[in-house]
Design a protein around this motif. Sequence first.
Motif, PDB file in Angstrom:
ATOM      1  N   CYS A   1      -8.228  -3.192  -1.063  1.00 55.85           N
ATOM      2  CA  CYS A   1      -6.969  -3.955  -1.012  1.00 55.85           C
ATOM      3  C   CYS A   1      -5.836  -2.997  -0.632  1.00 55.85           C
ATOM      4  CB  CYS A   1      -6.712  -4.657  -2.349  1.00 55.85           C
ATOM      5  SG  CYS A   1      -6.035  -3.594  -3.646  1.00 55.85           S
ATOM      6  N   PRO A   2      -4.692  -3.544  -0.190  1.00 51.49           N
ATOM      7  CA  PRO A   2      -3.614  -2.655   0.272  1.00 51.49           C
ATOM      8  C   PRO A   2      -3.206  -1.600  -0.763  1.00 51.49           C
ATOM      9  CG  PRO A   2      -3.144  -4.932   0.885  1.00 51.49           C
ATOM     10  CD  PRO A   2      -4.385  -4.972   0.031  1.00 51.49           C
ATOM     11  N   ASN A   3      -3.161  -1.963  -2.042  1.00 54.48           N
ATOM     12  CA  ASN A   3      -2.816  -0.987  -3.070  1.00 54.48           C
ATOM     13  C   ASN A   3      -3.843   0.140  -3.161  1.00 54.48           C
ATOM     14  OD1 ASN A   3      -0.449  -2.141  -4.000  1.00 54.48           O
ATOM     15  ND2 ASN A   3      -1.351  -3.033  -5.846  1.00 54.48           N
ATOM     16  N   CYS A   4      -5.130  -0.235  -3.188  1.00 57.71           N
ATOM     17  CA  CYS A   4      -6.187   0.775  -3.340  1.00 57.71           C
ATOM     18  C   CYS A   4      -6.214   1.710  -2.133  1.00 57.71           C
ATOM     19  CB  CYS A   4      -7.546   0.118  -3.579  1.00 57.71           C
ATOM     20  SG  CYS A   4      -7.711  -0.563  -5.248  1.00 57.71           S
ATOM     21  N   VAL A   5      -5.975   1.136  -0.938  1.00 52.85           N
ATOM     22  CA  VAL A   5      -5.911   1.966   0.274  1.00 52.85           C
ATOM     23  C   VAL A   5      -4.730   2.928   0.168  1.00 52.85           C
ATOM     24  CG1 VAL A   5      -5.441   1.887   2.768  1.00 52.85           C
ATOM     25  CG2 VAL A   5      -7.094   0.277   1.746  1.00 52.85           C
ATOM     26  N   ALA A   6      -3.596   2.422  -0.300  1.00 53.79           N
ATOM     27  CA  ALA A   6      -2.380   3.248  -0.384  1.00 53.79           C
ATOM     28  C   ALA A   6      -2.547   4.392  -1.378  1.00 53.79           C
ATOM     29  CB  ALA A   6      -1.187   2.370  -0.777  1.00 53.79           C
TER      30      ALA A   6
ATOM     31  N   ASP B   1      -2.067 -16.398  -8.726  1.00 52.58           N
ATOM     32  CA  ASP B   1      -3.112 -16.495  -7.693  1.00 52.58           C
ATOM     33  C   ASP B   1      -3.227 -15.208  -6.875  1.00 52.58           C
ATOM     34  OD1 ASP B   1      -0.703 -16.609  -6.408  1.00 52.58           O
ATOM     35  OD2 ASP B   1      -1.214 -18.334  -5.142  1.00 52.58           O
ATOM     36  N   GLU B   2      -2.941 -14.096  -7.518  1.00 54.76           N
ATOM     37  CA  GLU B   2      -2.931 -12.807  -6.821  1.00 54.76           C
ATOM     38  C   GLU B   2      -4.256 -12.473  -6.122  1.00 54.76           C
ATOM     39  OE1 GLU B   2      -0.769  -9.927  -9.106  1.00 54.76           O
ATOM     40  OE2 GLU B   2      -2.414  -8.513  -8.858  1.00 54.76           O
ATOM     41  N   LEU B   3      -5.364 -12.691  -6.825  1.00 49.63           N
ATOM     42  CA  LEU B   3      -6.680 -12.367  -6.238  1.00 49.63           C
ATOM     43  C   LEU B   3      -7.038 -13.336  -5.121  1.00 49.63           C
ATOM     44  CD1 LEU B   3      -8.734 -11.546  -9.475  1.00 49.63           C
ATOM     45  CD2 LEU B   3      -7.658  -9.935  -7.894  1.00 49.63           C
ATOM     46  N   VAL B   4      -6.605 -14.600  -5.289  1.00 49.26           N
ATOM     47  CA  VAL B   4      -6.903 -15.619  -4.280  1.00 49.26           C
ATOM     48  C   VAL B   4      -6.151 -15.303  -2.990  1.00 49.26           C
ATOM     49  CG1 VAL B   4      -6.828 -18.094  -3.763  1.00 49.26           C
ATOM     50  CG2 VAL B   4      -7.240 -17.317  -6.128  1.00 49.26           C
ATOM     51  N   ARG B   5      -4.852 -14.989  -3.124  1.00 49.44           N
ATOM     52  CA  ARG B   5      -4.036 -14.650  -1.945  1.00 49.44           C
ATOM     53  C   ARG B   5      -4.603 -13.491  -1.161  1.00 49.44           C
ATOM     54  NH1 ARG B   5       2.423 -14.879  -2.740  1.00 49.44           N
ATOM     55  NH2 ARG B   5       2.547 -16.613  -4.191  1.00 49.44           N
ATOM     56  N   LEU B   6      -5.178 -12.526  -1.880  1.00 50.45           N
ATOM     57  CA  LEU B   6      -5.736 -11.349  -1.204  1.00 50.45           C
ATOM     58  C   LEU B   6      -7.149 -11.609  -0.674  1.00 50.45           C
ATOM     59  CD1 LEU B   6      -4.453  -8.649  -3.714  1.00 50.45           C
ATOM     60  CD2 LEU B   6      -3.919  -8.671  -1.276  1.00 50.45           C
ATOM     61  N   GLY B   7      -7.656 -12.823  -0.947  1.00 51.77           N
ATOM     62  CA  GLY B   7      -8.998 -13.165  -0.476  1.00 51.77           C
ATOM     63  C   GLY B   7     -10.099 -12.442  -1.235  1.00 51.77           C
TER      64      GLY B   7
ATOM     65  N   ALA C   1     -10.145   0.164 -12.718  1.00 54.76           N
ATOM     66  CA  ALA C   1      -9.255   1.315 -12.508  1.00 54.76           C
ATOM     67  C   ALA C   1      -8.491   1.200 -11.184  1.00 54.76           C
ATOM     68  CB  ALA C   1     -10.009   2.637 -12.595  1.00 54.76           C
ATOM     69  N   PHE C   2      -7.731   2.232 -10.881  1.00 52.88           N
ATOM     70  CA  PHE C   2      -6.902   2.234  -9.677  1.00 52.88           C
ATOM     71  C   PHE C   2      -6.990   3.592  -9.000  1.00 52.88           C
ATOM     72  CE2 PHE C   2      -2.427   2.360  -7.785  1.00 52.88           C
ATOM     73  CZ  PHE C   2      -2.796   1.612  -6.690  1.00 52.88           C
ATOM     74  N   PRO C   3      -7.585   3.768  -7.844  1.00 52.09           N
ATOM     75  CA  PRO C   3      -8.210   2.689  -7.081  1.00 52.09           C
ATOM     76  C   PRO C   3      -9.538   2.263  -7.701  1.00 52.09           C
ATOM     77  CG  PRO C   3      -8.659   4.796  -6.027  1.00 52.09           C
ATOM     78  CD  PRO C   3      -7.754   5.088  -7.186  1.00 52.09           C
ATOM     79  N   GLN C   4      -9.957   1.047  -7.364  1.00 52.08           N
ATOM     80  CA  GLN C   4     -11.266   0.544  -7.799  1.00 52.08           C
ATOM     81  C   GLN C   4     -12.309   0.962  -6.759  1.00 52.08           C
ATOM     82  OE1 GLN C   4     -11.440  -3.527  -9.355  1.00 52.08           O
ATOM     83  NE2 GLN C   4     -13.196  -3.944  -8.033  1.00 52.08           N
ATOM     84  N   TRP C   5     -13.456   1.418  -7.227  1.00 53.37           N
ATOM     85  CA  TRP C   5     -14.451   2.038  -6.336  1.00 53.37           C
ATOM     86  C   TRP C   5     -14.818   1.186  -5.136  1.00 53.37           C
ATOM     87  CZ3 TRP C   5     -19.623   0.232  -5.677  1.00 53.37           C
ATOM     88  CH2 TRP C   5     -19.985  -0.835  -6.515  1.00 53.37           C
ATOM     89  N   ASN C   6     -14.855  -0.146  -5.330  1.00 60.28           N
ATOM     90  CA  ASN C   6     -15.316  -1.012  -4.238  1.00 60.28           C
ATOM     91  C   ASN C   6     -14.188  -1.868  -3.682  1.00 60.28           C
ATOM     92  OD1 ASN C   6     -14.982  -2.648  -6.439  1.00 60.28           O
ATOM     93  ND2 ASN C   6     -16.818  -3.869  -6.078  1.00 60.28           N
ATOM     94  N   CYS C   7     -12.952  -1.385  -3.813  1.00 59.52           N
ATOM     95  CA  CYS C   7     -11.824  -2.208  -3.371  1.00 59.52           C
ATOM     96  C   CYS C   7     -11.031  -1.536  -2.250  1.00 59.52           C
ATOM     97  CB  CYS C   7     -10.902  -2.515  -4.548  1.00 59.52           C
ATOM     98  SG  CYS C   7      -9.673  -3.764  -4.101  1.00 59.52           S
TER      99      CYS C   7
END
Length: 309
Positions: free
Chosen positions: A29-34, A238-244, A21-27
Amino acid sequence: MGLVYDSRMRAIVIGSAAGGAFPQWNCGCPNCVAVRAGKEGYLPRTQDSVAITANGDRFALVNASPDVLAQIRATPALWPRAPRHTPIGAVVLTNGDMDHVLGLFSLRESQPLAIYATPAVWRGLEASILLRTLKRFEGQVVFRPIALGEEVALEDAAGAPLGVVMRAFAAPGKLPVHLMGHAAESAEDNVWLSLRDLRDADAKRGSLAYAAACASLEGVDLAGHDAVLFDGTFFREDELVRLGLSKAVAKDMAHLPIESGSLHAKIDARRKIYTHVNNTNPILGPTDERRAVVAAGWEIAFDGMEIEV
Ligand code: MLT
Ligand code: MN
Ligand code: ZN
């Protein structure tokens, strides 16, 4: 939003995010923070599911997400019309992924339901002892096997027609994560759906295609549909890789990325809509990537989006 009893087939996107989902409970990332911060241009989204109806009265759910109870609560058309009742007569499973099946166990209040799934997906469910909670009495869950390529008129558990005709086709995909190494891979692990109104014998009305998990467009012919809901999980390979966040690329997860995959593919449809959007995908914000998607003629699904075909 009031109830609209119309006579056209329509789909309500009740969940437009990928697993997590969005946000993801344990994430974080910049999107989830926003989206947690309520930043402009970011909308929270629940996990992928679509409600289909031909008459506004009876519905089939395409996939049962872990968010199904909240999704029903947010969708008046899916509310009971009597003290013990649901307009939902059937659930169609397009694969056995957790984000598509966990909601079944939230729909267990002794409610008869028809479940359409391929035998491979059904076998995966049967491997779980939890499925017993949907077999409390004879006829609680009526399994209707999906035969690839064959047209079927959807019915509820009692055999009453829901007014929607469906064809399912193999879509390049994968086994659910929890079955990898425990089940043989099969062309029936993942399907895409072509849906139309039962009254539409001459294809005068529109039809809808749903391919929310699709690793490749090879052999997937979506042409001729009025509206296409398509896999918008990742913008980049490589979206997940770029975000580490992971070592996995889109291909490992059997999702065709937007930028190098579907964005400029020739899909002959009146409306093309990305759904099952992962929380890391930059199209979830007011970004260049979102503008590129819109400029290429794509829409981005959101929870509550109604698609009339
Ligand atoms: C997917 O869409 O790839 C799956 O939902 C991922 C998962 O099962 O975690
Ligand atoms: Mn998924
Ligand atoms: Zn995130």
